[in-house]
Design a protein around this motif. Structure first.
Motif, PDB file in Angstrom:
ATOM      1  N   SER A  70       0.843  -1.202   0.000  1.00 34.93           N
ATOM      2  CA  SER A  70       0.000   0.000   0.000  1.00 34.93           C
ATOM      3  C   SER A  70       0.878   1.253   0.000  1.00 34.93           C
ATOM      4  CB  SER A  70      -0.912   0.007   1.231  1.00 34.93           C
ATOM      5  OG  SER A  70      -0.140   0.164   2.412  1.00 34.93           O
ATOM      6  N   TYR A  91       1.420  -3.150  15.608  1.00 34.83           N
ATOM      7  CA  TYR A  91       0.733  -3.505  14.361  1.00 34.83           C
ATOM      8  C   TYR A  91      -0.145  -4.735  14.533  1.00 34.83           C
ATOM      9  CZ  TYR A  91       0.054  -4.190   9.353  1.00 34.83           C
ATOM     10  OH  TYR A  91      -0.494  -4.334   8.101  1.00 34.83           O
ATOM     11  N   LYS A  94      -3.295  -3.577  16.588  1.00 41.45           N
ATOM     12  CA  LYS A  94      -4.237  -2.747  15.825  1.00 41.45           C
ATOM     13  C   LYS A  94      -3.563  -2.274  14.544  1.00 41.45           C
ATOM     14  CE  LYS A  94      -7.301  -1.134  19.380  1.00 41.45           C
ATOM     15  NZ  LYS A  94      -8.650  -1.405  19.110  1.00 41.45           N
ATOM     16  N   LYS A  96      -4.581  -1.002  11.753  1.00 41.59           N
ATOM     17  CA  LYS A  96      -5.029   0.280  11.184  1.00 41.59           C
ATOM     18  C   LYS A  96      -4.538   1.481  11.988  1.00 41.59           C
ATOM     19  CE  LYS A  96      -7.373  -1.276   7.663  1.00 41.59           C
ATOM     20  NZ  LYS A  96      -6.845  -1.153   6.329  1.00 41.59           N
ATOM     21  N   LYS A  97      -4.135   1.268  13.222  1.00 44.74           N
ATOM     22  CA  LYS A  97      -3.588   2.364  14.022  1.00 44.74           C
ATOM     23  C   LYS A  97      -2.151   2.666  13.588  1.00 44.74           C
ATOM     24  CE  LYS A  97      -3.228   4.018  18.748  1.00 44.74           C
ATOM     25  NZ  LYS A  97      -3.443   3.708  20.157  1.00 44.74           N
ATOM     26  N   PRO A 100      -2.819   3.488   8.953  1.00 44.95           N
ATOM     27  CA  PRO A 100      -4.251   3.779   8.831  1.00 44.95           C
ATOM     28  C   PRO A 100      -4.918   3.380   7.517  1.00 44.95           C
ATOM     29  CG  PRO A 100      -3.153   5.587   9.912  1.00 44.95           C
ATOM     30  CD  PRO A 100      -2.075   4.649   9.430  1.00 44.95           C
ATOM     31  N   LYS A 101      -4.293   3.562   6.399  1.00 45.76           N
ATOM     32  CA  LYS A 101      -4.932   3.207   5.123  1.00 45.76           C
ATOM     33  C   LYS A 101      -4.199   2.061   4.436  1.00 45.76           C
ATOM     34  CE  LYS A 101      -7.101   7.640   4.479  1.00 45.76           C
ATOM     35  NZ  LYS A 101      -7.338   8.787   3.614  1.00 45.76           N
ATOM     36  N   LYS A 103      -3.351  -2.107   3.636  1.00 43.13           N
ATOM     37  CA  LYS A 103      -4.151  -3.196   3.067  1.00 43.13           C
ATOM     38  C   LYS A 103      -4.665  -4.198   4.103  1.00 43.13           C
ATOM     39  CE  LYS A 103      -2.084  -3.719  -1.504  1.00 43.13           C
ATOM     40  NZ  LYS A 103      -1.395  -4.710  -2.362  1.00 43.13           N
ATOM     41  N   ALA A 105      -6.585  -6.216   6.447  1.00 44.15           N
ATOM     42  CA  ALA A 105      -7.992  -6.193   6.836  1.00 44.15           C
ATOM     43  C   ALA A 105      -8.212  -6.782   8.225  1.00 44.15           C
ATOM     44  CB  ALA A 105      -8.820  -6.968   5.811  1.00 44.15           C
TER      45      ALA A 105
END
Length: 132
Positions: A70, A91, A94, A96-97, A100-101, A103, A105
């Motif tokens: 990404s 990581y 979390k 996405k923390k 944040p954007k 890949k 899921a």
């Protein structure tokens, strides 16, 4: 003489900060089953939805050739970010923390022991998939 060589090798391992992290490799293998749908490790590992994770502990972000990372992860690579124990722990807790954007899921692992164990499991693999 053999004893001196062993002591020297042990000192190098300990100084590297690795020595298979602090977790339980066998328990980490069980936790890693949650990751296998998207990631692989070992000598015959191939990229899936996510990159192979051989040699990830201590590696630079975006280190696997042939995987389309990404943009946010590649930006971290440009900044010189590394998958050290602290970053991997955050990581895996979390994703996405940390990115944040990105890949990933997967929502993350809830139990600190699971995180520690999966890092220990991953830490046993060299970049070529052989075990340390």
């Amino acid at each position: 003489m053999k004893k001196i060589g062993f002591v020297a090798a042990l000192a190098v391992l300990l100084a590297s900060g690795s020595a298979f992290a602090d977790g339980d490799i066998k328990k980490g293998a069980k936790v890693f089953k949650k990751c296998k749908a998207c990631h692989a490790v070992g000598e015959k590992a191939k990229n899936k939805v996510g990159p192979i994770l051989n040699g990830v502990v201590g590696a630079d972000w975006g280190h696997i050739e042939g995987y389309k990372y990404s943009k946010p992860l590649l930006a971290g690579k440009e900044e010189g970010k590394v998958w050290d124990m602290e970053t991997l722990s955050a990581y895996l807790k979390k994703p996405k923390k940390v990115i944040p954007k990105g890949k990933m899921a997967f929502a993350g692992l809830r139990k600190p022991a699971d995180i520690e164990n999966v890092i220990a499991y991953l830490d046993q693999f060299n970049a070529d998939g052989t075990k340390k």
